[in-house]
Design a protein around this motif. Structure first.
Motif, mmCIF file in Angstrom:
data_model
loop_
_atom_site.group_PDB
_atom_site.id
_atom_site.type_symbol
_atom_site.label_atom_id
_atom_site.label_comp_id
_atom_site.label_asym_id
_atom_site.label_seq_id
_atom_site.Cartn_x
_atom_site.Cartn_y
_atom_site.Cartn_z
ATOM 1 N N PRO A 83 0.921 -1.321 0.365
ATOM 2 C CA PRO A 83 0.008 -0.116 0.572
ATOM 3 C C PRO A 83 0.752 1.170 0.543
ATOM 4 O O PRO A 83 2.203 0.994 0.449
ATOM 5 N N ARG A 84 0.825 2.855 -0.707
ATOM 6 C CA ARG A 84 1.131 3.565 -0.346
ATOM 7 C C ARG A 84 0.615 4.780 -0.122
ATOM 8 O O ARG A 84 -0.311 5.166 0.007
ATOM 9 N N ILE A 85 0.626 4.467 1.039
ATOM 10 C CA ILE A 85 0.210 5.324 2.455
ATOM 11 C C ILE A 85 0.886 6.344 2.605
ATOM 12 O O ILE A 85 2.104 5.584 3.771
ATOM 13 N N ASP A 86 1.048 7.599 2.739
ATOM 14 C CA ASP A 86 1.748 8.274 2.622
ATOM 15 C C ASP A 86 2.366 8.752 4.079
ATOM 16 O O ASP A 86 0.974 9.441 5.731
ATOM 17 N N GLU A 87 3.352 9.187 4.524
ATOM 18 C CA GLU A 87 3.687 9.954 5.616
ATOM 19 C C GLU A 87 3.100 11.351 5.924
ATOM 20 O O GLU A 87 2.968 11.250 5.423
ATOM 21 N N ARG A 88 2.284 11.342 7.089
ATOM 22 C CA ARG A 88 1.705 12.219 7.182
ATOM 23 C C ARG A 88 3.090 13.403 8.314
ATOM 24 O O ARG A 88 2.920 13.076 9.530
ATOM 25 N N PRO A 89 2.727 14.624 7.970
ATOM 26 C CA PRO A 89 3.338 15.544 9.561
ATOM 27 C C PRO A 89 1.907 15.674 10.843
ATOM 28 O O PRO A 89 1.415 15.393 10.731
ATOM 29 N N ILE A 93 -3.869 13.837 11.851
ATOM 30 C CA ILE A 93 -3.757 12.967 12.939
ATOM 31 C C ILE A 93 -3.086 11.446 11.576
ATOM 32 O O ILE A 93 -3.567 11.772 10.463
ATOM 33 N N SER A 94 -2.970 10.673 12.457
ATOM 34 C CA SER A 94 -2.037 9.674 12.394
ATOM 35 C C SER A 94 -3.064 8.396 11.056
ATOM 36 O O SER A 94 -4.809 8.396 11.758
ATOM 37 N N VAL A 95 -3.071 8.070 10.339
ATOM 38 C CA VAL A 95 -3.742 7.355 9.777
ATOM 39 C C VAL A 95 -4.564 6.052 10.772
ATOM 40 O O VAL A 95 -6.181 6.767 10.925
ATOM 41 N N MET A 96 -3.974 5.006 12.055
ATOM 42 C CA MET A 96 -4.548 4.643 12.333
ATOM 43 C C MET A 96 -5.391 5.363 13.470
ATOM 44 O O MET A 96 -6.643 4.333 13.735
ATOM 45 N N ALA A 97 -4.865 6.745 14.178
ATOM 46 C CA ALA A 97 -6.026 6.822 14.976
ATOM 47 C C ALA A 97 -7.135 7.509 13.889
ATOM 48 O O ALA A 97 -8.344 7.465 15.140
ATOM 49 N N GLU A 98 -6.958 7.786 12.974
ATOM 50 C CA GLU A 98 -7.687 8.758 11.954
ATOM 51 C C GLU A 98 -9.524 7.402 12.300
ATOM 52 O O GLU A 98 -10.394 7.810 12.321
ATOM 53 N N MET A 99 -8.913 6.192 11.761
ATOM 54 C CA MET A 99 -10.083 4.882 11.287
ATOM 55 C C MET A 99 -10.399 4.458 12.661
ATOM 56 O O MET A 99 -11.407 4.537 12.727
ATOM 57 N N MET A 128 0.918 -1.305 16.206
ATOM 58 C CA MET A 128 1.682 0.439 16.352
ATOM 59 C C MET A 128 1.947 1.104 14.962
ATOM 60 O O MET A 128 3.303 0.670 15.020
ATOM 61 N N GLN A 129 1.315 1.629 15.097
ATOM 62 C CA GLN A 129 2.565 2.931 13.320
ATOM 63 C C GLN A 129 3.124 3.012 13.480
ATOM 64 O O GLN A 129 4.237 3.895 12.749
ATOM 65 N N ARG A 130 3.397 4.348 14.950
ATOM 66 C CA ARG A 130 4.745 3.858 15.974
ATOM 67 C C ARG A 130 5.282 3.503 17.191
ATOM 68 O O ARG A 130 4.161 3.252 17.693
ATOM 69 N N ALA A 131 6.253 4.076 17.640
ATOM 70 C CA ALA A 131 6.838 3.839 19.043
ATOM 71 C C ALA A 131 5.915 4.381 20.012
ATOM 72 O O ALA A 131 5.409 3.816 20.805
ATOM 73 N N TYR A 132 5.612 5.680 19.796
ATOM 74 C CA TYR A 132 4.781 6.603 21.087
ATOM 75 C C TYR A 132 5.059 7.975 20.272
ATOM 76 O O TYR A 132 5.916 8.288 19.591
ATOM 77 N N PRO A 133 3.700 8.992 20.596
ATOM 78 C CA PRO A 133 2.832 8.908 21.838
ATOM 79 C C PRO A 133 2.081 7.435 21.132
ATOM 80 O O PRO A 133 1.408 7.447 20.352
#
Ligand code: COA
Length: 373
Positions: A83-89, A93-99, A128-133
């Motif tokens: 999948p091409r999922i652009d990194e967000r600034p 809101i992160s993709v995972m949080a948004e859904m 998880m898409q990142r370590a933290y927060p």
């Protein structure tokens, strides 16, 4: 001790779907060009050529016909195979949080609950898409909930482990209303160049609102009991992590993506889950015949058929053990929650059912519920 109930569930389904035909076509095109690129090695007998994937195999071996995904174009592009999922600034809101927020709002609306009524948010998912927060803290903030929030990962069993954790907060009195969400971007950790598993997963987000019975809306689900089990196994594994980065492009670093010994998983997990359910039924003074429906983890239709028949003592009908795997594929922790969300509205007060998940770890969780008036 307070009684914990499920007040409502929520679901967010991505807008794009990929059929087996589309997926196999792109895999076969990728395999053909790989064979051309490695023609010399194949000719010398030092590497094996890639063989084609097949729509018939996928449906027969797994029961999967299609899957929903966040990005379709990248996955079915033989040049990308991811999948091409652009990194967000950081200020977006992160993709995972948004859904997760979309699934959470669905659950809150169904329960007539406002975000400020929530005491705790648990984000329980496979990756998880990142370590933290923590993803859960971002979700808590985006919704406007108070209290506290944290992430937990027990792979495909994350949702049932999350329900027990939420129920324990309610039982002990440390929270009265807990939002447990399962945003699963499984396409991000699937190796679309692996013929054995390229068809397995899809993306989705689910939410479960676990509350103290006295504040729950009418028609809630009483949690009769929860039980969790883990037993270490390397047969389902993903080595992705901040100490070992995946290749920058989608193709490569296969051990930093999902890997499994599917046959072994099938053979070992079926008895583990069937025994756990039997034990849990006994502890609650129930029998398989007391269950009106089982909402099982959605990994493989044949596996569910076996587990359900061991528990019920007969071949389960689609009504007794509904499938969502055909259109959603395996959505990791969210699978049994999608099944419950879509196929629980017809149960009558007093009827009982089982939400059950299983997967990497190995891990398994059972949650027995009873519909109330
Ligand atoms: N297309 C065509 N053939 C394929 C194929 C594909 N995409 N993938 C594998 N095959 C072939 C294999 O090469 C093998 O051929 P062979 O007999 O000539 O060697 C044959 O099909 C059987 O492969 P196998 O992997 O043993 O299939 P299976 O019947 O075990 O089904 C799974 C594979 C993954 C669907 C199944 O094992 C499964 O679902 N297991 C449980 C997975 C699970 O629950 N995982 C948890 C994840 S969270």
């Amino acid at each position: 001790m307070k009684t914990a109930v499920i007040s409502a569930t929520g679901l967010w389904t991505p807008p794009h779907s990929i059929s087996n035909e589309e997926l196999v076509k792109s895999y076969n095109a990728w395999a053909d060009s790989w064979n051309v690129a490695y023609a010399a090695e194949i000719g010398a007998g030092t590497v094996d050529p890639k063989t084609h994937s097949s729509v018939e195999f996928i449906e027969k071996a797994s029961g999967i016909k299609s899957r929903f995904v966040i990005d379709k174009e990248g996955i079915i592009d033989p040049e990308t195979m991811a999948p091409r999922i652009d990194e967000r600034p950081n200020d977006q809101i992160s993709v995972m949080a948004e859904m997760a927020v979309l699934a959470a709002r669905d659950a809150l609306e169904r329960a007539g609950r406002k975000p400020e009524d929530i005491d705790a948010v648990i984000c329980a998912a496979s990756n998880m898409q990142r370590a933290y927060p923590a993803m859960a803290v971002e979700i808590q903030n985006a919704l406007g909930c108070g209290g506290f929030a944290f992430d937990m990962n027990v792979a495909c069993s994350s949702a049932t482990f999350g329900i027990q954790t939420a129920a324990d907060f309610i039982r002990s009195g440390s929270a009265r209303s807990v939002l447990m969400v399962n945003p699963e971007i499984c396409s991000g950790h699937l190796n679309f160049t692996d013929r054995d598993s390229h068809f397995i997963f899809g993306d989705v987000a689910t939410a479960v609102l676990v509350e103290e019975e006295s504040i729950a809306p009418a028609g809630h689900w009483k949690i009769l009991g929860t039980k969790l089990k883990t037993e270490f196994s390397n047969n389902i594994r993903n080595n992705f992590g901040f100490l070992n980065r995946a290749a920058p492009e989608g193709i490569g670093a296969p051990d930093k993506l999902f890997m499994q010994e599917g046959r072994k998983v099938f053979r070992e997990v079926v008895p583990m889950v069937a025994n756990m359910i039997a034990e849990h039924l006994g502890e609650l003074g129930l029998q398989g015949s007391d269950l009106r429906r089982m909402w099982l983890h959605q990994a493989n239709a044949n596996m569910n058929r076996l587990i359900a028949s061991k528990v019920l003592g007969h071949e389960a009908t689609e009504d007794e053990s509904p499938t969502v795997l055909d259109t959603y594929a395996n959505t990791s922790s969210a699978g049994s929650i999608i099944a419950f969300h879509k196929h629980s509205g017809d149960l009558k007060p007093g009827e009982k059912g089982l939400i059950c998940s299983f997967g990497a770890g190995y891990s398994a969780g059972s949650v027995f519920v009873e519909k109330t008036a």
